[in-house]
Design an enzyme around this catalytic site. Structure first.
Site: not given
Ligand SMILES: [Zn+2]
Length: 406
Positions: A79, A173
Site C-alpha cells: 500500500d 502498512e
Molecule cells: Zn513504507
C-alpha cells in the site's frame, strides 16, 4: 525484466490504503498489485505462491543446496500512504542529474528545490525517479517489492547457491495494520528483513516503545457570575495536567534516542475535555516511567479537584524491536552490514523515531530489522528515488542470501 521496469509497473497501480475502512485490505485496489505479484512470482517458479483472504501475498524460493542454512524472510508492503494521492502516478526519469532544482511539473510550476532538499546534491550524475508533482511516487514501498523480486530473479537465473527464502508482501502498512494478520507461523522464516527504509545505507533495528493515552476530564459548569468555589473548568484542568509534564520532552525538542510526550489533540469545553497523547521512548524503563508520571499527574489532579475528575486510558501500541535481539541474533544485523559493504554501500545505522511492521513482527516471534530502499521524501509529491540506490538495495538483498548460503 530490469529493476526500473519492474518498479514502474508497480507504481502504476494505485494501492492507497484507507484508515477509515475496517476491512483488510482496507482498499480492494491493493489486490490489483497482489494479483500481479502472484503472477510474477509464479512465472519465476516460486513455490507456495498465493494471496490469502486478507490480501497478504506469500511465496517461497526453494533451496538449491543440501546443507542446512537459515531460512531468510523478505518483506515489503504494497500500500501507499493516504497522506497524498497515489492515483495516476506518472514518474519523471531524470538521467545524469545535474545537481540543480528539479522541475517536476511545468504547467503547475512545481519545483523540488535543492535549498529545501540539500541531500539531492549527493545524487549528481545519478538517475532520479521523481513524481510529476501531482501524486506521491510510491517508492515507499514499491521500491522494496522491486528490490526483493529483482534480487530473487537474479539469484534464480544465475543459479547462485541459496537456502530457502520466504517472501511476503503485506497490505495496509501505512495505516499501521501491516502486521495485524501476518501469519508468522505459516511464513516459516527464522528471521526476516523489511525492505522499507530510506536513503542508501540505512539499516534500522531500534525503534520507539509506544503508547497512546486518552485523558478525559469531567468538569462542572456553572454561570461564571456565581461560579466561585463551584465551577471546575475541564479545559483549565487539562492545561494543568500538561503543565505537570516535562516541558522539553516534546517532539519539537527531542531527537535520536530522546523520548517524549506528545499532545496531538485537545478538545472540549468547561464541562468536559479530552486530550490525546502519544508517549514514545526507546528505553523500556524510561518508557514505563513516562506512563507512571502520567498516572501520578492524574492522581494528583483527582486529589485536588475531586475523585473521578480526570481519568487516563493508556494502551501500549508497539515496542522497541531491539529488546528481541538476543546475543545469538546479532548476526542478522552483522550480515546486513556485511552485505552492504560487499555492495560498496556504507551502512548507516540509526534508531527509528517511530515504529515499523518489523517491530510488531519482532514481538510476534519474527525478528525483523529494516533495510533501505534508497528512496526519500516519502508520503508526498517530492518523493524521489535514485535508480542506483534502488539497484544497491537489491544487491544488498542478494548478498544477504549469498552470505547465509555459505
Ligand atoms: Zn513504507
Amino acid at each position: 525484466m530490469e529493476i526500473l521496469e519492474r518498479f514502474l509497473n508497480y507504481v502504476a497501480i494505485d494501492t492507497e490504503s484507507n484508515e477509515n475502512s475496517d476491512t483488510c485490505p482496507s482498499t480492494s485496489k491493493q489486490l490489483d498489485l497482489a494479483d500481479l505479484l502472484v503472477k510474477e512470482m509464479t512465472d519465476m517458479n516460486l513455490s507456495d505462491v498465493y494471496v490469502d483472504q486478507h490480501g497478504y501475498v506469500y511465496g517461497t524460493v526453494a533451496a538449491n543446496i543440501d546443507k542446512e542454512v537459515p531460512i531468510v524472510g523478505l518483506i515489503a508492503h504494497m500500500d501507499t500512504s493516504p497522506d497524498f494521492s497515489g492515483k495516476d502516478v506518472k514518474p519523471n526519469i531524470i538521467e545524469s542529474y545535474d545537481g540543480n532544482d528539479v522541475l517536476l511539473n511545468k504547467e503547475k510550476n512545481i519545483v523540488m528545490k535543492v535549498e529545501d532538499f540539500p541531500n539531492l546534491k549527493k545524487y549528481i550524475g545519478k538517475t532520479l525517479i521523481t513524481t510529476d508533482g501531482t501524486t506521491l511516487l510510491g517508492a515507499d514501498d514499491k521500491a522494496g517489492i522491486a528490490s526483493i523480486l529483482h534480487a530473487i530473479d537474479e539469484i534464480i537465473k544465475s543459479g547462485m547457491p541459496h537456502g530457502t527464502v520466504k517472501i511476503a508482501f503485506t497490505p495496509d502498512e501505512e495505516i499501521g495494520r501491516g502486521a495485524d494478520l501476518f501469519n508468522v507461523e505459516k511464513f516459516g522464516a527464522d528471521f526476516a528483513y523489511t525492505i522499507d527504509g530510506g536513503e542508501i545505507g540505512e539499516l534500522n533495528y531500534e525503534n520507539f516503545n509506544a503508547a497512546s493515552c486518552v485523558i478525559t476530564i469531567n468538569g462542572v459548569n456553572i454561570h461564571p457570575g456565581s461560579a466561585k468555589n463551584k465551577m471546575k473548568n475541564a479545559l483549565l484542568i487539562g492545561m494543568e495536567l500538561n503543565d505537570m509534564l516535562p516541558k522539553n520532552e516534546v517532539p519539537s525538542a527531542t531527537e535520536l534516542r530522546e523520548g517524549f510526550y506528545h499532545l496531538n489533540d485537545f478538545e472540549g469545553n468547561v464541562e468536559c475535555a479530552k486530550m490525546n497523547y502519544i508517549i514514545r521512548d526507546h528505553f523500556m524503563d524510561s518508557f514505563e516511567k513516562r506512563k507512571e508520571l502520567m498516572n501520578e499527574a492524574v492522581m494528583y489532579l483527582n486529589k485536588k479537584h475531586g475523585v473521578n475528575t480526570v481519568s487516563a486510558s493508556m494502551k501500549d501500541s508497539y515496542y522497541n524491536m531491539l529488546e528481541k535481539f538476543g546475543d545469538n541474533q546479532m548476526h542478522i544485523i552483522e550480515t546486513a552490514e556485511k552485505a552492504m559493504e560487499m555492495a560498496d554501500v556504507m551502512p548507516h545505522i540509526s534508531p527509528i523515531r517511530g515504529g515499523t511492521d518489523g517491530s510488531r513482527l519482532s514481538y510476534m516471534g519474527l525478528v525483523t530489522p529494516n533495510i533501505f530502499t534508497g528512496g526519500f521524501n516519502f508520503h508526498g509529491k517530492f518523493e524521489c528515488i535514485p535508480l542506483e540506490s534502488l539497484e544497491k538495495s537489491s544487491e544488498v538483498v542478494k548478498n544477504i542470501i549469498k552470505i547465509y548460503a555459505e
